[in-house]
Write a protein that holds these residues in place. Structure first.
Motif, PDB file in Angstrom:
ATOM      1  N   ASP A  25       0.833  -1.206   0.000  1.00  0.00           N
ATOM      2  CA  ASP A  25       0.000   0.000   0.000  1.00  0.00           C
ATOM      3  C   ASP A  25       0.865   1.253   0.000  1.00  0.00           C
ATOM      4  N   ARG A  28       2.544   1.598  -3.434  1.00  0.00           N
ATOM      5  CA  ARG A  28       1.564   2.084  -4.420  1.00  0.00           C
ATOM      6  C   ARG A  28       1.402   3.597  -4.316  1.00  0.00           C
ATOM      7  N   ARG A  29       1.341   4.104  -3.107  1.00  0.00           N
ATOM      8  CA  ARG A  29       1.203   5.552  -2.908  1.00  0.00           C
ATOM      9  C   ARG A  29       2.442   6.291  -3.385  1.00  0.00           C
ATOM     10  N   GLU A  30       3.607   5.696  -3.143  1.00  0.00           N
ATOM     11  CA  GLU A  30       4.858   6.341  -3.548  1.00  0.00           C
ATOM     12  C   GLU A  30       4.925   6.513  -5.059  1.00  0.00           C
ATOM     13  N   PHE A  31       4.436   5.546  -5.807  1.00  0.00           N
ATOM     14  CA  PHE A  31       4.497   5.610  -7.265  1.00  0.00           C
ATOM     15  C   PHE A  31       3.284   6.295  -7.871  1.00  0.00           C
ATOM     16  N   SER A  32       2.378   6.741  -7.031  1.00  0.00           N
ATOM     17  CA  SER A  32       1.287   7.644  -7.419  1.00  0.00           C
ATOM     18  C   SER A  32       0.587   7.272  -8.728  1.00  0.00           C
ATOM     19  N   GLY A  33      -0.024   6.097  -8.726  1.00  0.00           N
ATOM     20  CA  GLY A  33      -0.827   5.687  -9.871  1.00  0.00           C
ATOM     21  C   GLY A  33      -0.062   5.004 -10.986  1.00  0.00           C
ATOM     22  N   LYS A  34       1.251   4.932 -10.877  1.00  0.00           N
ATOM     23  CA  LYS A  34       2.042   4.285 -11.920  1.00  0.00           C
ATOM     24  C   LYS A  34       2.129   2.776 -11.714  1.00  0.00           C
ATOM     25  N   SER A  84       0.648   0.237 -16.729  1.00  0.00           N
ATOM     26  CA  SER A  84       1.192   0.262 -15.378  1.00  0.00           C
ATOM     27  C   SER A  84       1.971  -1.019 -15.076  1.00  0.00           C
TER      28      SER A  84
END
Length: 200
Positions: A25, A28-34, A84
């Motif tokens: 989780d 996922r936030r660190e890569f911001s939608g990628k 992605s």
């Protein structure tokens, strides 16, 4: 970093109590939608009204269901997020560690091979169970009810399976959780950079 042309699957797995689900989780936030994530199939099944069992025939049926759901979830995310990286909370081979029979029987039941399942994934990041450092693995997840001893056994089985992947990255249980998350982020960045070099 532009990764829109990269279409890859990465597994984040490990023994119970390794912190992988929380780490996914945060990554996922660190890569911001990628990155598109795939939830753990076993948790979906066991939190949806199916009870765990000690009966071998029931276990085999459950693992077959988990295996098929895992692959379908991956395919759904791959089709939905075409550009992605797909980050999987466990992979199709995790079920082999929980299978109450031998490996040949597992692959025959799943109508696949070890080689084919390894090839589904481009890299594997493995978080060792905290039990290997003598830490408690108790969590708020009622689905995770393994003892520390059982967690170590499962961790060893899973490492033996996934370490055969050519792009296997291990982070030991002695590392802090923050270091585990940073390791995951850094490893994914390195994988992305390598993909970009190879595609030039």
């Amino acid at each position: 970093m532009n990764i829109t042309h990269v279409k890859k699957r990465i597994v984040l797995t490990g023994g119970p109590g390794g912190g992988k689900t929380t780490a996914i989780d945060l990554i996922r936030r660190e890569f911001s939608g990628k990155i598109a994530t795939v939830p753990e199939a076993a948790t979906m099944i066991f939190s949806g009204g199916i009870d765990r069992s000690d009966n071998n025939q029931v276990l085999k049926t459950q693992q077959t269901a988990i295996f098929n759901l895992q692959k379908h979830l991956e395919d759904i995310q791959r089709a939905t997020f075409e550009h992605s990286i797909i980050l999987c909370d466990r992979g199709s081979l995790d079920g082999l560690a929980y299978w109450p029979g031998n490996a040949d029987e597992f692959f025959q039941a799943m109508d696949t091979t070890f080689t084919d399942e390894l090839a589904r994934y481009d890299a594997v990041i493995f978080f060792e169970s905290a039990a290997k450092s003598g830490e408690s693995i108790k969590s708020n997840n009622p689905i995770r009810n393994e003892s520390e001893k059982a967690a170590i056994i499962l961790d060893n089985k899973l490492q033996a399976i996934w370490s055969q992947h050519p792009n296997f990255y291990l982070i030991h249980s002695a590392e802090s959780f923050i270091n585990k998350v940073m390791f995951g982020i850094t490893t994914i960045e390195k994988i992305i950079e390598q993909y970009q070099k190879d595609s030039r």
